[in-house]
Every structure is written in structure tokens, then in C-alpha cells.
Design an enzyme around this catalytic site. Structure first.
Site, mmCIF file in Angstrom:
data_model
loop_
_atom_site.group_PDB
_atom_site.id
_atom_site.type_symbol
_atom_site.label_atom_id
_atom_site.label_comp_id
_atom_site.label_asym_id
_atom_site.label_seq_id
_atom_site.Cartn_x
_atom_site.Cartn_y
_atom_site.Cartn_z
ATOM 1 C CG ASN A 145 -8.482 1.862 0.263
ATOM 2 O OD1 ASN A 145 -8.475 2.929 -0.324
ATOM 3 N ND2 ASN A 145 -8.049 0.738 -0.294
ATOM 4 C CD1 TRP A 148 -11.923 9.898 -6.034
ATOM 5 C CD2 TRP A 148 -13.737 9.233 -7.167
ATOM 6 N NE1 TRP A 148 -12.990 9.953 -5.177
ATOM 7 C CE2 TRP A 148 -14.119 9.561 -5.840
ATOM 8 C CE3 TRP A 148 -14.718 8.792 -8.054
ATOM 9 C CZ2 TRP A 148 -15.438 9.461 -5.393
ATOM 10 C CZ3 TRP A 148 -16.032 8.686 -7.609
ATOM 11 C CH2 TRP A 148 -16.382 9.015 -6.303
ATOM 12 C CD1 TRP A 184 -13.651 10.119 -14.547
ATOM 13 C CD2 TRP A 184 -12.347 11.208 -13.093
ATOM 14 N NE1 TRP A 184 -12.672 10.777 -15.265
ATOM 15 C CE2 TRP A 184 -11.860 11.447 -14.408
ATOM 16 C CE3 TRP A 184 -11.683 11.789 -12.011
ATOM 17 C CZ2 TRP A 184 -10.746 12.259 -14.662
ATOM 18 C CZ3 TRP A 184 -10.567 12.594 -12.257
ATOM 19 C CH2 TRP A 184 -10.116 12.823 -13.577
ATOM 20 C CD1 TRP A 226 -17.908 11.760 -18.221
ATOM 21 C CD2 TRP A 226 -18.565 10.023 -16.988
ATOM 22 N NE1 TRP A 226 -16.799 10.998 -17.963
ATOM 23 C CE2 TRP A 226 -17.173 9.920 -17.209
ATOM 24 C CE3 TRP A 226 -19.195 9.026 -16.241
ATOM 25 C CZ2 TRP A 226 -16.405 8.863 -16.711
ATOM 26 C CZ3 TRP A 226 -18.436 7.978 -15.736
ATOM 27 C CH2 TRP A 226 -17.065 7.910 -15.966
ATOM 28 C CD GLU A 265 -2.934 -0.910 -0.072
ATOM 29 O OE1 GLU A 265 -3.400 0.204 -0.355
ATOM 30 O OE2 GLU A 265 -3.155 -1.927 -0.767
ATOM 31 C CD1 TRP A 307 -1.232 -0.715 -4.154
ATOM 32 C CD2 TRP A 307 -1.664 0.521 -5.964
ATOM 33 N NE1 TRP A 307 -1.743 -1.543 -5.126
ATOM 34 C CE2 TRP A 307 -2.026 -0.812 -6.243
ATOM 35 C CE3 TRP A 307 -1.846 1.489 -6.956
ATOM 36 C CZ2 TRP A 307 -2.564 -1.208 -7.464
ATOM 37 C CZ3 TRP A 307 -2.385 1.099 -8.176
ATOM 38 C CH2 TRP A 307 -2.734 -0.245 -8.421
#
Length: 481
Positions: A345, A386, A363, A310, A278, A281
Site C-alpha cells: 500500500n 488514485w 490519474w 495532463w 483501514e 477507509w
């Protein structure tokens, strides 16, 4: 005299710029208040309050070393060069020291400051601090930035095995200067003070960050891999706000995780390995920010997805924002965000996929709303998350991978403990009913709880059709988790 310009590095220990400045001679620290810029960047009131509280703690710690902390205002970052130059002239500063920041606006600000100072003969030094590796040093064989996390991680592991980034010693006590520290403001114009209940969840200061890290490493890291997806369990480190503000460093986190795992990255305790993953990331998304600056400009990482149709659905967007979608796991997660400035998360992914796939809302609406409420709001991580969820980003979920909120709820909050905590109006339902009250409400539904704003099955088909209509789409497939 040396000047340390503090930004997202509000700590005494393992602070590269601070220690480098102090090693060169008498030092003063400064922090710039930039409320207009913060508003433009959608920084949350609870995050600004957290910064100010941490500045207060840091000022006390620096005071014990006789390093004054000054506060100046540059309402927008384009005012920073003049504000800092004036301060340097006033204090006869020889050099300014900063820890690197990586958004496009941050980079431009630092370049402008460096040019202005150098024109006056004042040195400007910047240091690697909030990352383990400098962006541009972890590249593919063809010299480009990685777009796939697993490949990026492999190179990081190889580098870390050869050379682990060392922790930097805190500066020593310096001779007193005839400069007083400024008072840290309790609030900044444009940002409301959060509720006491939220503030109490996030005590300021390095000691608290260190306590959280040590507690996690001692008691929870072994179970991290198995418990981190269950929002009702204390399975995560709760360090993200401290990392975002630089109250603790990724190097400190990495060293502590390795200590708990006998120095191993890929073997030993699966919890420690997963947590280090993590941290990487976080690193990956910051490298993406530098390598692909369009993501700093509200653009999709995958340009073809800019053509997505969208939906403009303000009522549904408001229902999502206000935790009244009629889907308990979504609404409970959104209430957690609104009340605490933080969201688990796993649930960040669930609510993001619901907004971008089931509601087919851009988004960027979700990204902005999160930034306006997250105490750990971080451009790279928030944008990365996102775009991952909406299938517009680097190494993102394939467009046909759409989390089903009901099955996610049943899998990760089987007893409904998390849902009932945040939605007490559903406390009377049993553990089967609580995930989908629409099934039990009969004609009138559950009192005080809305019906679902969308049909999960038909909205999923709508999302699949929208993605399939893109000029360059991924291979078709299925999967509804």
C-alpha cells in the site's frame, strides 16, 4: 424455492443473502459469468482466475449443504434480467436474494433485475453485507455524504460503540434437491490464466482467508502500525483480495480485530486501532461511490481538477507500466504488481504520485493499469487511492504534497532489501547506492538498468505550476516527503 445470486460474496459464513434465503426454504445458488462487462471494467485476468477458483471452493462447501451452485452467462450486465428470469421460470423460483453492490453499473443492473422479476411476481431482496453501514446512513448534520475521512470515522465509531454489526450464521443442511451443480470453468474467454507462481501466492477458499486473518490477528496486528509501511516486511494482512471477492467479510475482520484488542476501537493496541482504521477507509470510499456517482464515471471528485493540463507522454507511461523508470523503488513496486497481482500500500501511493505529479500523466491511466493487474482490484478503493494521490479526490493529499521516491525509498527500504528482491540487477550495490544508481554509474550507468526518465526536482516544479494554474486552487505551500 429461493435463489441466491452470488457476486462479490463468495463465502458460506457470514453471508447475509445466503443465510436469509436458506432460512426461507429450499435454496439454489447462481453465479453469472459476464466476460464482456469484466473487460469493460478492466478486471484483471488474475482477479477473474481468483473468482473462478473461489467459486470452485464455494461449490464444494455448498454441495455439503445440498445447495446446488449453477453457472449462467450474461456477457454484459444488461443481459442479466432475462438470464435470471429464465432461470427463475425454469426452477419455479419464488424470490431472489442478493447482497448489495455499489458501483453505478452494479446499481443499475440490480434495479433492472428487480423490476423484471417483480413484473413476474418474483420477489427480489437485497441485503447489507459488504459494508458495516448502508450508504446514506452515515451523513453530515446537513444530510450530505462526508467528504473528509476523519469526520466519517468519528460517526462510524459512535455507531459501532452503540451497536456492533453481528455475524450471520451459516445455513444448515437442506434436503437434497433434484438439481446438480454446474462445473466451474477453469478459465473465461478473454482472460488468460496467470502463471502458477502467482496462483500459488493466492490460494482460494474461506479456510485460507480465515487462516490469514487469524495469523494476522495472533502474530502481526500488534506491529501493524509500526511495520505496515515497510514493503520488505510482512507487515500487512494480505487479505485485500479475499475482501474484494467477498471470501471474507468486513464484519469478520472487525470482530477479529476487536477480539485482539479487548473490544476497543480507539485505545489499547495501536496496531489493531490502525487496522480498524483501514477497514473504515475501505468503507468510506464505497460510501463516496454512492454519494458522488461521478467517480464511477471516470470523473474527478473535485470537478475543478478536470481542467488540469495532463501530459500526453506515451513513452513515459510505458516506462512506468513496464518498470523501467530508472527509479528503483518505483520499478521494484511495479514489478511486484506485474508478478504477484498485488502491490504494497505505501508503494501504491509512491508510484501513483510519481505518475500523476512527476510525470504529470492523468490519474485515470494509472487507475486503469492497476485494475488490469490487481488481484484485489476494487473500483471504490482503487479510484479513491488514485484520486487521493493525484490531489483530485475527496480528502486527498494537497497538491503540493509530492512524495519524493528517493527519500521514500531510503526511509521505508533503508537496506534496499525490497529493491534488490525485485531488481536483482542492482544486487551488487550497497545500501546507499541502491536507491539512486544514477549517482554511481559514471558515464555509462549501471549495466541492465536505465537512467531516470525524469528529473525529480524540475518535474515537481512543473506539477506545482500545473495545479496553481487551476481556476480554484488550494492554498499554496511546500513539502516534498
Amino acid at each position: 424455492m429461493q435463489l441466491i445470486w452470488l457476486r462479490s460474496d463468495l463465502r458460506l459464513h457470514d453471508n447475509t443473502a445466503l443465510s436469509a434465503a436458506a432460512a426461507r426454504g429450499p435454496s439454489v445458488a447462481v453465479y453469472l459469468l459476464s466476460p464482456e462487462q469484466w473487460l469493460e471494467h478492466d478486471d484483471a485476468p488474475c482477479k477473474v482466475d481468483f473468482w473462478l477458483r473461489n467459486l470452485g471452493e464455494l461449490s464444494l462447501a455448498l454441495g455439503k449443504l445440498n445447495i446446488p451452485l449453477l453457472i449462467r452467462t450474461a456477457s454484459r450486465w444488461d443481459a442479466a434480467p432475462k438470464v435470471l428470469l429464465d432461470l427463475c421460470r425454469e426452477l419455479k423460483i419464488d424470490a431472489v436474494h442478493v447482497n448489495e453492490e455499489y458501483g453505478i453499473h452494479e446499481s443499475r443492473r440490480d434495479e433492472a433485475v428487480a423490476q423484471t422479476l417483480k413484473a413476474e411476481g418474483i420477489d427480489f431482496y437485497s441485503y447489507l453485507d459488504q459494508l458495516l453501514f448502508s450508504p446514506g446512513t452515515v451523513l453530515t448534520k446537513t444530510g450530505t455524504y462526508f467528504q473528509v475521512f476523519s469526520q466519517f470515522r468519528k460517526v462510524c465509531y459512535d455507531r459501532l460503540r452503540r451497536s456492533l454489526p453481528e455475524l450471520v450464521s451459516a445455513p444448515g443442511i437442506q434436503a437434497p434437491l433434484k438439481i446438480s451443480s454446474d462445473e466451474i470453468p477453469a478459465r473465461v474467454e478473454g482472460f488468460d490464466t496467470p502463471k502458477d507462481s502467482l496462483i500459488a501466492l493466492w490460494p482460494a477458499g474461506e479456510a485460507e482467508a480465515r487462516r490469514r486473518l487469524d495469523t494476522f490477528a495472533d502474530a502481526q496486528i500488534d506491529y501493524y502500525q509500526s511495520e505496515r509501511d515497510f514493503p520488505a516486511k510482512p507487515g500487512t494482512s494480505q487479505l485485500s483480495a479475499y475482501l474484494a471477492a467477498g471470501v471474507i467479510s468486513p464484519r469478520q475482520c472487525l470482530h477479529t480485530a476487536l477480539q485482539s484488542n479487548q473490544g476497543e476501537f480507539e485505545s489499547g493496541k495501536v496496531g489493531a486501532v490502525t487496522w480498524i482504521n483501514e477497514l473504515l477507509w475501505r468503507e468510506f470510499y464505497k460510501h463516496i461511490l454512492v454519494g458522488y456517482p461521478r467517480v464511477s464515471r471516470h470523473r474527478a471528485f473535485r470537478p475543478e481538477t478536470e481542467a488540469l493540463a495532463w501530459r500526453d507522454a506515451p513513452d513515459e507511461l510505458a516506462a512506468w507500466q513496464e518498470a523501467r523508470t530508472g527509479l528503483p523503488i518505483i520499478d521494484a513496486a511495479m514489478r511486484q504488481l506485474l508478478e504477484t497481482g498485488w502491490m504494497h500500500n505505501r508503494l501504491r501511493m509512491v508510484v501513483a504520485m510519481f505518475l500523476t505529479k512527476n510525470l504529470l500523466i492523468d490519474w485515470r491511466e494509472g487507475e486503469r493499469f492497476f485494475m488490469r493487474h490487481l488481484i484485489d482490484g476494487d473500483l471504490a478503493a482503487n479510484n479513491g487511492g488514485w484520486q487521493w494521490s493525484s490531489s483530485t479526490g475527496t480528502d486527498s493529499a494537497p497538491y503540493f504534497r509530492i512524495f519524493n521516491p528517493l527519500s521514500q525509498s531510503e526511509k521505508f527500504d533503508a537496506e534496499g532489501v525490497f529493491i534488490k528482491h525485485w531488481l536483482p540487477e542492482l544486487a551488487g550495490l550497497n545500501k546507499k547506492e541502491v536507491h539512486n544508481p544514477a549517482n554511481v554509474g559514471g558515464l555509462f550507468g549501471i549495466a541492465d538498468y536505465p537512467s531516470p526518465i525524469v528529473n525529480l526536482s524540475t518535474s515537481r516544479q512543473r506539477a506545482l505550476a500545473a495545479f496553481k494554474n487551476l481556476p480554484s486552487r488550494q492554498a499554496a505551500g511546500g513539502g516534498y516527503e
